[in-house]
Design a protein around this motif. Structure first.
Motif, PDB file in Angstrom:
ATOM      1  N   ILE A 102      -3.665  71.828  17.791  1.00 26.17           N
ATOM      2  CA  ILE A 102      -1.997  72.426  18.660  1.00 26.17           C
ATOM      3  C   ILE A 102      -0.675  71.427  18.101  1.00 26.17           C
ATOM      4  CG2 ILE A 102      -2.427  72.053  20.699  1.00 26.17           C
ATOM      5  CD1 ILE A 102      -0.976  74.618  21.285  1.00 26.17           C
ATOM      6  N   ALA A 103       0.024  72.168  17.877  1.00 26.15           N
ATOM      7  CA  ALA A 103       1.596  71.295  17.623  1.00 26.15           C
ATOM      8  C   ALA A 103       2.503  71.747  18.370  1.00 26.15           C
ATOM      9  CB  ALA A 103       1.874  70.968  16.059  1.00 26.15           C
ATOM     10  N   PHE A 104       3.538  70.958  19.007  1.00 26.29           N
ATOM     11  CA  PHE A 104       4.502  71.530  20.080  1.00 26.29           C
ATOM     12  C   PHE A 104       5.237  71.310  19.580  1.00 26.29           C
ATOM     13  CE2 PHE A 104       0.873  70.586  23.214  1.00 26.29           C
ATOM     14  CZ  PHE A 104       0.223  72.414  23.418  1.00 26.29           C
ATOM     15  N   ILE A 105       6.587  71.756  19.223  1.00 23.10           N
ATOM     16  CA  ILE A 105       7.865  72.223  18.681  1.00 23.10           C
ATOM     17  C   ILE A 105       8.881  72.049  19.849  1.00 23.10           C
ATOM     18  CG2 ILE A 105       9.117  72.839  16.325  1.00 23.10           C
ATOM     19  CD1 ILE A 105       6.147  73.978  15.801  1.00 23.10           C
ATOM     20  N   ASP A 106       9.473  71.399  19.538  1.00 24.58           N
ATOM     21  CA  ASP A 106      11.119  71.017  20.007  1.00 24.58           C
ATOM     22  C   ASP A 106      11.883  72.009  19.793  1.00 24.58           C
ATOM     23  OD1 ASP A 106      12.908  69.329  18.788  1.00 24.58           O
ATOM     24  OD2 ASP A 106      12.504  67.514  19.865  1.00 24.58           O
ATOM     25  N   GLU A 155       3.605  63.103  14.408  1.00 24.31           N
ATOM     26  CA  GLU A 155       4.790  63.745  15.399  1.00 24.31           C
ATOM     27  C   GLU A 155       5.776  63.185  14.912  1.00 24.31           C
ATOM     28  OE1 GLU A 155       3.432  61.628  18.952  1.00 24.31           O
ATOM     29  OE2 GLU A 155       1.594  63.259  19.244  1.00 24.31           O
ATOM     30  N   GLY A 156       6.851  64.106  14.751  1.00 25.00           N
ATOM     31  CA  GLY A 156       8.356  63.848  14.544  1.00 25.00           C
ATOM     32  C   GLY A 156       8.281  64.417  12.849  1.00 25.00           C
ATOM     33  N   ASP A 157       7.468  65.538  12.675  1.00 24.50           N
ATOM     34  CA  ASP A 157       7.499  66.172  10.721  1.00 24.50           C
ATOM     35  C   ASP A 157       8.529  67.394  11.604  1.00 24.50           C
ATOM     36  OD1 ASP A 157       6.451  64.017   9.460  1.00 24.50           O
ATOM     37  OD2 ASP A 157       4.540  65.422   9.446  1.00 24.50           O
ATOM     38  N   CYS A 158       9.047  68.112  10.540  1.00 18.32           N
ATOM     39  CA  CYS A 158       9.979  68.889  10.729  1.00 18.32           C
ATOM     40  C   CYS A 158       8.731  70.097  10.599  1.00 18.32           C
ATOM     41  CB  CYS A 158      11.659  68.832   9.713  1.00 18.32           C
ATOM     42  SG  CYS A 158      11.979  69.980   9.798  1.00 18.32           S
ATOM     43  N   VAL A 159       9.300  71.445  11.232  1.00 18.61           N
ATOM     44  CA  VAL A 159       8.432  72.945  11.522  1.00 18.61           C
ATOM     45  C   VAL A 159       9.887  73.928  11.129  1.00 18.61           C
ATOM     46  CG1 VAL A 159       7.459  74.497  12.290  1.00 18.61           C
ATOM     47  CG2 VAL A 159       6.761  72.316  12.563  1.00 18.61           C
ATOM     48  N   ALA A 160      10.222  74.849  10.098  1.00 18.22           N
ATOM     49  CA  ALA A 160      10.940  75.288  10.403  1.00 18.22           C
ATOM     50  C   ALA A 160      10.695  77.064  10.497  1.00 18.22           C
ATOM     51  CB  ALA A 160      11.489  75.513   8.661  1.00 18.22           C
TER      52      ALA A 160
END
Length: 193
Positions: A102-106, A155-160
């Protein structure tokens, strides 16, 4: 019948504690429809595209990937919230049969926490561990376990995010921006024919 303030507060607190258990038990095995979209994760190793199911409603987020036996290798589920969620709010694996990452995205589209989650075999949902992020989040992406490590996503990578105004474009490297511009021009040419 007139309720006292104490009775009313006790009833409200009991109601607030019930949803996790009630949702876990409700609609077991019934199919649920999810909208689908393509999502891109931008890392140092290039963009990675995933076909995701969108869990946008409360019921969809509560169901998630429960009761499924598999997930395609380049697929996932994106949990979307209209308001930022507290870092105390997390995810559990009750009735989820597939090991997941799981990746939590801000709010800026950045991955704030990546975690691995194993299926919970307990029949009691309260015995399933909860995975929480290190910061507030507006979305969470579940994929097959190992996907992020295999693709060099950190962590820190960008999710469009689909439909999001902020896509963390400002920090993409020039090569990737050039590739996007070329792709956009190609799409314009196809549309003009």
């Amino acid at each position: 019948m007139n309720l006292t303030r104490r009775q009313l507060l006790l009833g409200m607190s009991a109601t607030l504690m019930m949803p996790k258990t009630l949702l876990a038990q409700s609609h077991a095995g019934e199919p649920m429809e999810f909208a689908r979209d393509t999502l891109a994760i931008h890392s140092q190793h290039g963009p990675h595209k995933l076909e995701v199911e969108l869990a946008e409603s409360f019921a969809q987020r509560a169901r998630g990937l429960m009761d499924r036996d598999e997930l395609d290798s380049d697929a996932g589920m994106l949990f979307i919230y209209s308001e930022p969620q507290s870092s105390r709010s997390g995810f559990w694996m009750y009735r989820t049969r597939i090991p997941l990452d799981i990746a939590f995205i801000d709010e800026q589209g950045r991955i704030v926490t990546i975690a691995s989650m194993q299926p919970c075999t307990s029949a009691d949902p309260s015995e399933c561990p909860v995975t929480r992020p290190d910061a507030r989040y507006v979305a969470a992406l579940e994929v097959n376990a190992g996907y992020f490590a295999e693709h060099g996503i950190e962590e820190g990578d960008c999710v469009a995010l689909p439909g999001a105004a902020l896509q963390c474009m400002a920090e993409l490297d020039e090569t990737e921006l050039d590739e996007r511009e070329a792709l956009a021009e190609d799409e314009d040419l196809v549309g003009d024919e």
